[in-house]
Scaffold this motif. Structure first.
Motif, short mmCIF file in Angstrom:
data_model
loop_
_atom_site.label_atom_id
_atom_site.label_comp_id
_atom_site.label_asym_id
_atom_site.label_seq_id
_atom_site.Cartn_x
_atom_site.Cartn_y
_atom_site.Cartn_z
N ILE A 1 55.31 25.73 46.66
CA ILE A 1 54.01 26.32 46.96
C ILE A 1 54.25 27.44 47.97
CG2 ILE A 1 51.67 25.92 47.81
CD1 ILE A 1 52.11 22.93 47.26
N LYS B 1 52.85 30.85 50.41
CA LYS B 1 51.80 30.95 51.43
C LYS B 1 50.44 31.34 50.87
CE LYS B 1 54.34 34.39 53.50
NZ LYS B 1 54.69 35.30 54.56
N ASN C 1 49.22 29.83 48.29
CA ASN C 1 48.87 28.60 47.56
C ASN C 1 49.14 28.69 46.07
OD1 ASN C 1 47.97 27.19 49.88
ND2 ASN C 1 46.07 28.36 49.81
N SER D 1 56.82 23.51 50.33
CA SER D 1 55.64 24.31 50.60
C SER D 1 55.86 25.16 51.84
CB SER D 1 54.42 23.39 50.81
OG SER D 1 54.64 22.55 51.92
N CYS E 1 50.83 27.48 53.91
CA CYS E 1 49.98 27.17 52.76
C CYS E 1 48.89 26.18 53.17
CB CYS E 1 50.80 26.63 51.60
SG CYS E 1 51.26 24.91 51.74
N THR F 1 45.93 22.12 49.19
CA THR F 1 46.76 22.34 48.01
C THR F 1 47.86 21.30 47.92
OG1 THR F 1 46.31 24.71 48.17
CG2 THR F 1 48.15 24.05 46.79
#
Length: 145
Positions: A70, A72, A74, A112, A116, A120
């Motif tokens: 993921i 930044k 999203n 991620s 993010c 999400t």
């Protein structure tokens, strides 16, 4: 008339002459290999530019992994291909069906970006658990303190 004298010539077979010297050939082959290695370009695996959050409680996993990323903004990526929640759910359910015998040994790793949205990540965790996977891990960078 004069008699012709018979001349006989004998050749001795020398064992050294039976095989050609391969040293120059080997040198040329090595030079060609070095030339091609130096002039070729290596293409590495492309990965997303994600800044992982730091953690001092991480450990290294040695089981088979499926990595979902993921960024930044999203955006969700699976194998460097941008997907959405519906597609990732379909992909994970398909993997779960194909590898049902190996399912306990497969871990989902979520990489991620630290910027993010937490929502999400939670939504992705729900999809992973609904797809039948038990083990979810998060990729973090080692804390440098």
């Amino acid at each position: 008339m004069k008699e012709a004298k018979e001349i006989q010539i004998y050749f001795e077979k020398n064992s050294e002459d039976s095989f050609p010297d391969l040293t120059p050939l080997i040198d040329v082959v090595f030079m060609l290999i070095i030339f091609f290695l130096l002039t070729s370009t290596l293409v590495g695996e492309k990965t997303l530019s994600i800044t992982l959050p730091a953690s001092s409680a991480g450990e290294i996993s040695e089981i088979e992994n499926i990595v979902i990323e993921i960024d930044k903004e999203n955006n969700i990526f699976f194998q460097n291909t941008k997907t959405d929640f519906k597609q990732i759910e379909f992909i994970l359910k398909d993997i779960a069906v194909k590898t049902s015998k190996l399912l306990p040994s497969i871990s989902i790793i979520i990489r991620s970006d630290e910027e993010c949205s937490f929502g999400t990540v939670i939504q992705l965790m729900d999809i992973v658990q609904n797809s039948g996977f038990d083990t979810i891990s998060f990729a973090v960078r080692e804390n440098q303190s």
